[in-house]
Design an enzyme around this catalytic site. Structure first.
Site, PDB file in Angstrom:
ATOM      1  N   SER A   1      36.502  38.823  27.666  1.00  0.00           N
ATOM      2  CA  SER A   1      37.593  39.356  26.476  1.00  0.00           C
ATOM      3  C   SER A   1      37.864  38.431  25.561  1.00  0.00           C
ATOM      4  CB  SER A   1      38.782  39.554  26.885  1.00  0.00           C
ATOM      5  OG  SER A   1      40.421  39.599  26.897  1.00  0.00           O
TER       6      SER A   1
ATOM      7  N   TYR B   1      44.031  33.816  33.302  1.00  0.00           N
ATOM      8  CA  TYR B   1      43.298  34.969  32.856  1.00  0.00           C
ATOM      9  C   TYR B   1      42.371  34.373  31.823  1.00  0.00           C
ATOM     10  CZ  TYR B   1      41.533  39.683  31.071  1.00  0.00           C
ATOM     11  OH  TYR B   1      40.754  40.571  30.414  1.00  0.00           O
TER      12      TYR B   1
HETATM   13  P1  NAP Z   1      40.601  48.461  34.805  1.00  0.00           P
HETATM   14  O1  NAP Z   1      40.345  49.313  34.736  1.00  0.00           O
HETATM   15  O2  NAP Z   1      41.145  47.538  36.134  1.00  0.00           O
HETATM   16  O3  NAP Z   1      39.097  48.480  35.999  1.00  0.00           O
HETATM   17  C1  NAP Z   1      38.641  47.510  36.583  1.00  0.00           C
HETATM   18  C2  NAP Z   1      37.048  47.629  37.473  1.00  0.00           C
HETATM   19  O4  NAP Z   1      36.609  46.306  38.218  1.00  0.00           O
HETATM   20  C3  NAP Z   1      37.057  48.786  38.570  1.00  0.00           C
HETATM   21  O5  NAP Z   1      36.457  49.718  38.444  1.00  0.00           O
HETATM   22  C4  NAP Z   1      37.399  47.666  40.244  1.00  0.00           C
HETATM   23  O6  NAP Z   1      36.865  48.702  40.963  1.00  0.00           O
HETATM   24  C5  NAP Z   1      36.695  46.807  39.420  1.00  0.00           C
HETATM   25  N1  NAP Z   1      36.573  45.173  40.576  1.00  0.00           N
HETATM   26  C6  NAP Z   1      38.253  45.108  40.322  1.00  0.00           C
HETATM   27  N2  NAP Z   1      38.349  44.134  40.985  1.00  0.00           N
HETATM   28  C7  NAP Z   1      36.934  43.706  41.454  1.00  0.00           C
HETATM   29  C8  NAP Z   1      36.076  42.622  42.640  1.00  0.00           C
HETATM   30  N3  NAP Z   1      36.978  41.533  42.941  1.00  0.00           N
HETATM   31  N4  NAP Z   1      35.136  43.931  43.331  1.00  0.00           N
HETATM   32  C9  NAP Z   1      34.399  44.714  42.107  1.00  0.00           C
HETATM   33  N5  NAP Z   1      35.099  45.473  41.208  1.00  0.00           N
HETATM   34  C10 NAP Z   1      35.994  44.914  41.133  1.00  0.00           C
HETATM   35  O7  NAP Z   1      39.660  46.824  33.680  1.00  0.00           O
HETATM   36  P2  NAP Z   1      38.720  47.550  32.838  1.00  0.00           P
HETATM   37  O8  NAP Z   1      40.012  47.584  31.837  1.00  0.00           O
HETATM   38  O9  NAP Z   1      38.243  48.377  32.475  1.00  0.00           O
HETATM   39  O10 NAP Z   1      38.573  46.117  32.520  1.00  0.00           O
HETATM   40  C11 NAP Z   1      36.573  45.897  33.174  1.00  0.00           C
HETATM   41  C12 NAP Z   1      36.604  44.251  32.301  1.00  0.00           C
HETATM   42  O11 NAP Z   1      36.397  43.847  30.872  1.00  0.00           O
HETATM   43  C13 NAP Z   1      37.442  43.474  32.397  1.00  0.00           C
HETATM   44  O12 NAP Z   1      36.124  41.911  33.066  1.00  0.00           O
HETATM   45  C14 NAP Z   1      38.631  42.960  32.052  1.00  0.00           C
HETATM   46  O13 NAP Z   1      38.716  41.609  32.192  1.00  0.00           O
HETATM   47  C15 NAP Z   1      37.820  43.347  30.373  1.00  0.00           C
HETATM   48  N6  NAP Z   1      38.440  43.311  29.946  1.00  0.00           N
HETATM   49  C16 NAP Z   1      39.576  44.473  29.373  1.00  0.00           C
HETATM   50  C17 NAP Z   1      40.334  44.997  28.021  1.00  0.00           C
HETATM   51  C18 NAP Z   1      41.064  45.615  28.156  1.00  0.00           C
HETATM   52  O14 NAP Z   1      41.259  45.892  27.188  1.00  0.00           O
HETATM   53  N7  NAP Z   1      41.129  46.121  28.969  1.00  0.00           N
HETATM   54  C19 NAP Z   1      40.066  43.649  27.271  1.00  0.00           C
HETATM   55  C20 NAP Z   1      39.422  42.619  27.192  1.00  0.00           C
HETATM   56  C21 NAP Z   1      38.595  42.437  28.664  1.00  0.00           C
HETATM   57  P3  NAP Z   1      37.553  49.067  42.211  1.00  0.00           P
HETATM   58  O15 NAP Z   1      38.788  50.365  41.271  1.00  0.00           O
HETATM   59  O16 NAP Z   1      36.355  49.473  43.501  1.00  0.00           O
HETATM   60  O17 NAP Z   1      38.582  48.204  43.004  1.00  0.00           O
END
Ligand code: NAP
Length: 258
Positions: free
Chosen positions: A149, A162
């Site tokens: 990130s 985080y």
């Molecule tokens: P999100 O919409 O909250 O989705 C999170 C996903 O991770 C869901 O599929 C959830 O599955 C799964 N998850 C959460 N805890 C878990 C665990 N303990 N074991 C297995 N699966 C788990 O998040 P996102 O925005 O897509 O983020 C995905 C990744 O990108 C993360 O690493 C985040 O830090 C990174 N990121 C996001 C952004 C952003 O702006 N969104 C920016 C930079 C980096 P369930 O629903 O089945 O629990």
């Protein structure tokens, strides 16, 4: 053993992981759609992939749990006979987004277990499997992609745990890249900027305003597909003499400006 490459995408029931799963499936991978709390959403991703002629299975597992990690890798190899690509995508934000003077050890432990310890030990186990398959001549090489990130270097004082876990992911990527290069496993960090997903939904208005004011040179929200395209590109033969790189998918956010 199936004759197409197999990708395990952690946390691919929703958001960025879902986008990566769909992208890899469209590019010809059989995909393991890992989920934790959203089985229905994971089955929907599997259904979408299958409807498009692809191959996928849903697999439960908390990446923060050692037994679940072991079973994820073992079940993937049992189901498909191989593992070519691991995408460490699953992640959670700081619990309660508390100012660092109020931050809790509970949030630290959960965030570090999910966002750093889980990805590291999954990569370790995946790498060992990949090395065995490469040595046996079953697969030509392996790929590990860690989704970090912009919080790895942009300080946000109400998400200290985080930010620190994401910062460590860069060194984790470099360590794995150095150790695994001779084994023909390439390792990368894909570093998303502000991406529309459930994670950013609670802070949508804040980012709408910041983006309109020029937070990133490309003035729009990123999408899961933007991130997926970068991951899919890494699976191709376009980057044979690279490893350990950080790929920014952030609309140019990382460029310091005057
Ligand atoms: P999100 O919409 O909250 O989705 C999170 C996903 O991770 C869901 O599929 C959830 O599955 C799964 N998850 C959460 N805890 C878990 C665990 N303990 N074991 C297995 N699966 C788990 O998040 P996102 O925005 O897509 O983020 C995905 C990744 O990108 C993360 O690493 C985040 O830090 C990174 N990121 C996001 C952004 C952003 O702006 N969104 C920016 C930079 C980096 P369930 O629903 O089945 O629990």
């Amino acid at each position: 053993m199936i004759d197409r490459p197999v990708a395990l995408v952690t946390g691919s029931s929703r958001g960025i992981g879902r986008g990566i799963a769909l992208g890899l499936a469209a590019a010809g991978h059989a995909v393991v759609v890992n989920y934790f709390r959203s089985p229905d959403a994971a089955e929907q991703v599997v259904g979408t992939i299958q409807a498009d002629g692809g191959q996928a299975i849903a697999m439960p597992g908390n990446v923060g749990d050692a037994d679940d990690r072991r079973s994820l890798i073992e079940s993937t190899c049992e189901a498909f006979g191989r593992l070519d690509v691991l995408v460490n995508n699953a992640g959670i934000t700081s619990q309660g987004r508390k100012d660092l003077l109020e931050a809790t050890e509970e949030s630290w432990d959960l965030v570090f277990a999910t966002n750093l310890k889980g990805p590291f030990f999954l990569a370790q186990q995946a790498a060992n499997r990949m090395i065995a398959s490469i040595d046996a001549g079953d697969i030509a090489g392996g790929l590990i992609v860690n989704i970090s990130s912009i919080s790895a270097y942009a300080a946000t004082t109400n998400r200290a745990d985080y930010c620190m876990a994401k910062a460590a992911m860069q060194m984790m990527t470099q360590l794995l890249a150095v150790r695994l290069a001779e084994q023909r496993i390439r390792v990368y960090e894909v570093c998303p900027g502000v991406i529309a997903s459930d994670m950013t939904a609670p802070v949508k208005e804040k980012y709408d305003r910041l983006i309109a004011e020029g937070l990133s040179p490309i003035r729009r929200w990123g999408t899961p597909e933007d991130v997926a395209r970068a991951v899919v590109a890494l699976t191709t033969d376009a980057f044979p003499f690279t490893t350990g790189d950080r790929i920014n998918v952030d609309g140019g956010f990382h460029i310091r400006r005057l």
